[in-house]
Design a protein around this motif. Structure first.
Motif, short mmCIF file in Angstrom:
data_model
loop_
_atom_site.label_atom_id
_atom_site.label_comp_id
_atom_site.label_asym_id
_atom_site.label_seq_id
_atom_site.Cartn_x
_atom_site.Cartn_y
_atom_site.Cartn_z
N THR A 74 0.82 -1.21 0.00
CA THR A 74 0.00 0.00 0.00
C THR A 74 0.86 1.26 0.00
N ILE A 75 2.03 1.21 0.65
CA ILE A 75 2.94 2.36 0.60
C ILE A 75 3.44 2.58 -0.82
N LEU A 76 3.74 1.50 -1.52
CA LEU A 76 4.22 1.59 -2.90
C LEU A 76 3.15 2.11 -3.84
N LEU A 77 1.89 1.74 -3.60
CA LEU A 77 0.81 2.10 -4.51
C LEU A 77 0.24 3.49 -4.24
N TYR A 78 0.21 3.93 -2.99
CA TYR A 78 -0.53 5.16 -2.66
C TYR A 78 0.35 6.30 -2.14
N PRO A 79 0.99 6.21 -0.97
CA PRO A 79 1.75 7.38 -0.49
C PRO A 79 2.95 7.74 -1.37
N PHE A 80 3.72 6.75 -1.79
CA PHE A 80 4.96 7.03 -2.52
C PHE A 80 4.73 7.84 -3.80
N PRO A 81 3.81 7.45 -4.70
CA PRO A 81 3.64 8.24 -5.93
C PRO A 81 3.18 9.67 -5.67
N ILE A 82 2.25 9.87 -4.71
CA ILE A 82 1.73 11.21 -4.48
C ILE A 82 2.78 12.10 -3.81
N LEU A 83 3.55 11.57 -2.88
CA LEU A 83 4.60 12.37 -2.27
C LEU A 83 5.70 12.70 -3.28
N LEU A 84 5.97 11.78 -4.20
CA LEU A 84 6.90 12.08 -5.29
C LEU A 84 6.33 13.18 -6.17
N LEU A 85 5.04 13.11 -6.44
CA LEU A 85 4.37 14.17 -7.21
C LEU A 85 4.51 15.52 -6.52
N ALA A 86 4.33 15.54 -5.19
CA ALA A 86 4.44 16.79 -4.44
C ALA A 86 5.86 17.35 -4.50
N VAL A 87 6.87 16.48 -4.46
CA VAL A 87 8.26 16.93 -4.54
C VAL A 87 8.53 17.53 -5.92
N LEU A 88 8.08 16.85 -6.97
CA LEU A 88 8.27 17.37 -8.33
C LEU A 88 7.52 18.68 -8.53
N ALA A 89 6.35 18.79 -7.93
CA ALA A 89 5.58 20.03 -8.02
C ALA A 89 6.33 21.18 -7.35
N CYS A 90 7.04 20.89 -6.26
CA CYS A 90 7.87 21.92 -5.61
C CYS A 90 8.92 22.45 -6.58
N VAL A 91 9.58 21.54 -7.29
CA VAL A 91 10.61 21.94 -8.26
C VAL A 91 9.98 22.77 -9.37
N TYR A 92 8.81 22.34 -9.84
CA TYR A 92 8.11 23.04 -10.92
C TYR A 92 7.75 24.46 -10.51
#
Length: 725
Positions: A74-92
């Motif tokens: 569940t960590i691999l499917l749900y928290p990890f992708p969205i937190l990665l998205l949030a990190v990339l959004a910070c860079v953007y």
């Protein structure tokens, strides 16, 4: 002024830097879109047999680990992708803020999508764009799809024989199955509940949203969520009663779902839900405000109810909210330097704070303010009226005495005996970009009462663009409606106090002020010297008070990306270590098993610890940098012999009331005993693109929205600015 122009020119990026920035932003956006589509696909597929019988078992086999156990999937499917998205959004967002977002293709796309941004009036939802209606419809479709798929698969296995085996009737078995599925669908709503109220989120600005404008999404999702969870709880209780299992209501299982935890979570949710309805929220705001803090119990007992493994599905949104909430807590512990105020005769005060030049914010930004001497717990949002470019060392807010809290503040500031006021702030929060200000040939700004405040910050920003940067700015028309003529003094706050501005002919502004309750002027408003005087109040800040500074420094978005990633990595390392060397040996002992509640409590503690340590380290590191800048500011401040005896602020030696207002007075027309004919005014503009911005009472916003959505003029582009909760 010349120094500021030089600074701006030096910070202007080269064409090579812009090209590299745009390329990196485009690549980042592509990755984020792929992650987002993948996450949506997982949510769509979750209720299906393909996911539950094929994909999930295979993932559990492939991801089986003694370090993470079943929770790893569940960590691999749900928290990890969205937190990665949030990190990339910070860079953007960081790249866009530093280098600008010069992308003509996107601007053309925004113009083509203009028809989808037109306002619609929908009962129960208020003013919404067609894009918002479309996404709301898709969200509801996801809920209907999930619930119908869950029921179709579950009901297919229920028949008289299967029900008889457990001593139930068919309808009883279907009721129990439907109750469970209502809770599963409600969990989808919980996944999205906290994104709109995460004020410092990188996800919202990535999609062009602000926390103020997104509060309505939180309200919509909250109503749907509590409807589903309430139906889940009621149906489950009815099922237990009709099947003679009432004792289940007191069950706190060690290895399965905790029913008591779910009931306590539902009670907390119901208390928040009931007090959040518009009538109660407006009449008893304090009750709503304090009750809403029950979200802590709501989430804690929810996790105890479903277990940490299943709660990982909703964890990403709450994780980002928790991180933002802790950073806000750290910022709010520091007192800020309130240095002066302007008191107007219409129960309006302008508070002026010292600010770090490194703190930048966009027009229409807001901040939350707490005055401990009035209430140690209450925080109230106010629109910032200053411009961070025009006034690099000052931040101002305008507050009208309407409620009990604001009236107390107004009375305290107006008191001649007050020489210091303790104030804490959270923010500022607002749009990352100001591109929307330059998107139209003409801007028509419609305000009612204190709704003029965000337009003051916009006008000051346009003054900076026109007079300092020599940029061409849109033609401005401000339509301000007031109840009484005394309210007209708020127009004197449009120009800042720190600099003597004489506007050039390149700055085109027209101000139409309407006094609705008086048919003739009680004062000669053509003569500014005959107006009621604006009284100045000067404060003596404490040595411990600091200028308002960026919480995480100038590169706040990169710091936020570092906090998100490092805190989550620390959480995974701690959780994996404890699972491998503490939980795993207990679970594989035939005589013992590690309880679900203990596992949930341990994970919650690890998440809080990881966020607290990383956020605190980043905050206090940047605080040291801010302290150096604050000491430099303090060395420049001090009593000015030519000024007021209590003057502790730069430029305090100027007499604020004597600043020339000739430029604005010549552009101002006051109308008495009438309301603005908004339809006629807006249809008179024949420019190809007209931005219509409105801020004020609900009735005014709805009226302007109806005009813009009537289809009678295709050149009107509507935007509502609302800060109401």
């Amino acid at each position: 002024m010349d120094a500021r122009v030089t600074m701006v020119k030096r910070s202007t990026p080269s064409s090579h830097e812009l090209g590299a920035s745009n390329a990196l932003r485009a690549a980042t956006m592509a990755v984020v879109v792929v992650i987002l589509l993948g996450h949506i696909m997982i949510l769509v597929m979750t209720p299906t047999k393909v996911f539950r019988q094929k994909w999930l078992p295979k993932l559990r086999v492939d991801a089986n680990s003694t370090f993470f156990g079943p929770q790893g999937v569940t960590i691999l499917l749900y928290p990890f992708p969205i937190l990665l998205l949030a990190v990339l959004a910070c860079v953007y967002v960081h790249l866009g803020k530093r280098y600008g977002s010069i992308n003509m293709g996107r601007r053309e796309l925004k113009q083509r999508l203009g028809i989808w941004k037109r306002p619609e009036m929908i009962k129960g939802l208020g003013i919404v764009s067609r894009i918002e209606v479309a996404f709301l419809a898709m969200f509801l479709a996801l809920l209907v799809w999930s619930f119908s798929t869950y029921l179709r698969i579950a009901f297919a296995s229920i028949n008289p024989q299967s029900a008889a085996k457990v001593g139930e009737k068919v309808w009883e078995a279907k009721l129990g199955s439907a109750a469970l599925r209502l809770g599963l669908v409600g969990n989808i709503c919980l996944c999205f509940l906290f994104y709109p109220v995460t004020r410092g989120s990188s996800v919202l600005p990535f999609f062009g949203l602000t926390s103020e404008a997104s509060v309505k999404y939180h309200i919509w999702i909250g109503h749907i969520l509590m409807t589903l969870f309430t139906a889940h709880g009621v149906c489950q209780i009815i099922y237990w009663i009709v099947t003679d299992q009432s004792s289940q209501m007191l069950k706190w299982s060690k290895t399965e779902v905790s029913n008591v935890g779910g009931e306590l979570s539902l009670i907390a949710g119901l208390l928040m839900w009931v007090t959040s309805f518009h009538g109660i929220r407006r009449r008893m705001f304090e009750l709503f405000f304090y009750t809403h803090h029950l979200y802590i119990l709501f989430i804690v007992f929810y996790i105890f109810h479903v277990g940490i493994s299943y709660a990982c599905i909703m964890l990403p949104g709450f994780y980002l909210f928790l991180l933002d909430r802790f950073l806000r807590f750290l910022q709010s512990r520091q007192g800020v330097r309130l240095v002066s105020a302007r008191v107007l005769p219409c129960e309006i005060v302008e508070l002026n704070f010292s600010k770090s030049p490194g703190l930048s914010y966009s027009p229409t930004s807001s901040m939350f303010m707490n005055v401990p001497s009035i209430s140690k717990l209450q925080w109230h949002p106010f629109t910032i009226s200053s411009s961070s470019n025009l006034e690099p060392e000052k931040l101002s807010v305008i507050i009208k005495g309407e409620g009990s809290w604001t009236k107390k503040l107004n009375h305290m500031v107006s008191s001649s005996s007050l020489d210091h006021l303790d104030v804490s702030i959270e923010g500022p929060y607002g749009p990352v970009s100001t591109d929307f200000l330059l998107r139209h040939e003409t801007l028509v700004m419609v305000s009612g009462g204190s709704g003029i405040t965000p337009f003051i910050s916009m006008i000051r920003e346009f003054i900076f663009m026109s007079e300092t940067l020599k940029h061409k700015t849109p033609k401005l028309q401000l339509i301000a409606a007031f109840k009484n003529s005394s309210d007209l003094t708020i127009l004197d706050l449009i120009l800042p106090i720190s600099t003597n501005y004489q506007l050039s002919n390149n700055f085109d502004i027209q101000i139409d002020a309407y006094v609705t309750r008086e048919k003739e002027p009680t004062l000669d408003h053509s003569n500014y010297n005959s107006k009621p005087s604006i009284r100045s109040v000067w404060f003596k800040p404490k040595p411990s008070d600091l200028p308002i500074s960026p919480t995480l420094g100038p590169s706040s978005w990169l710091w936020l990306a570092a906090i998100i990633s490092s805190s989550f990595i620390i959480f995974l390392i701690l959780m994996g270590t404890i699972t491998r060397y503490h939980i795993y040996p207990i679970d594989h002992n035939t005589n013992h098993i590690y309880s679900m509640a203990s596992r949930s409590a341990l994970n919650m503690a690890l998440i809080c610890f990881s966020i607290a340590t990383t956020a605190s380290a980043a905050f206090y590191w940047n605080k040291k940098q801010n302290m150096r800048e604050a000491n430099q500011i303090k060395s420049l401040e001090g009593p000015t012999p030519a000024g007021s005896p209590s003057s502790w602020f730069f430029n305090a030696d100027r007499e604020m009331e004597s600043l020339p207002q000739l430029s604005l007075s010549q552009s101002t027309t006051v109308h008495y005993g009438e309301r603005p004919d908004l339809k006629r005014i807006m249809f008179e503009h024949k420019e190809a693109s007209i931005g219509v911005l409105v801020c004020g009472p609900k009735k005014l916003r709805h009226e302007v929205a109806r005009i813009c959505s009537s289809g009678l003029a295709d050149n009107l582009h509507f935007k509502s600015i609302s800060f109401s909760w």
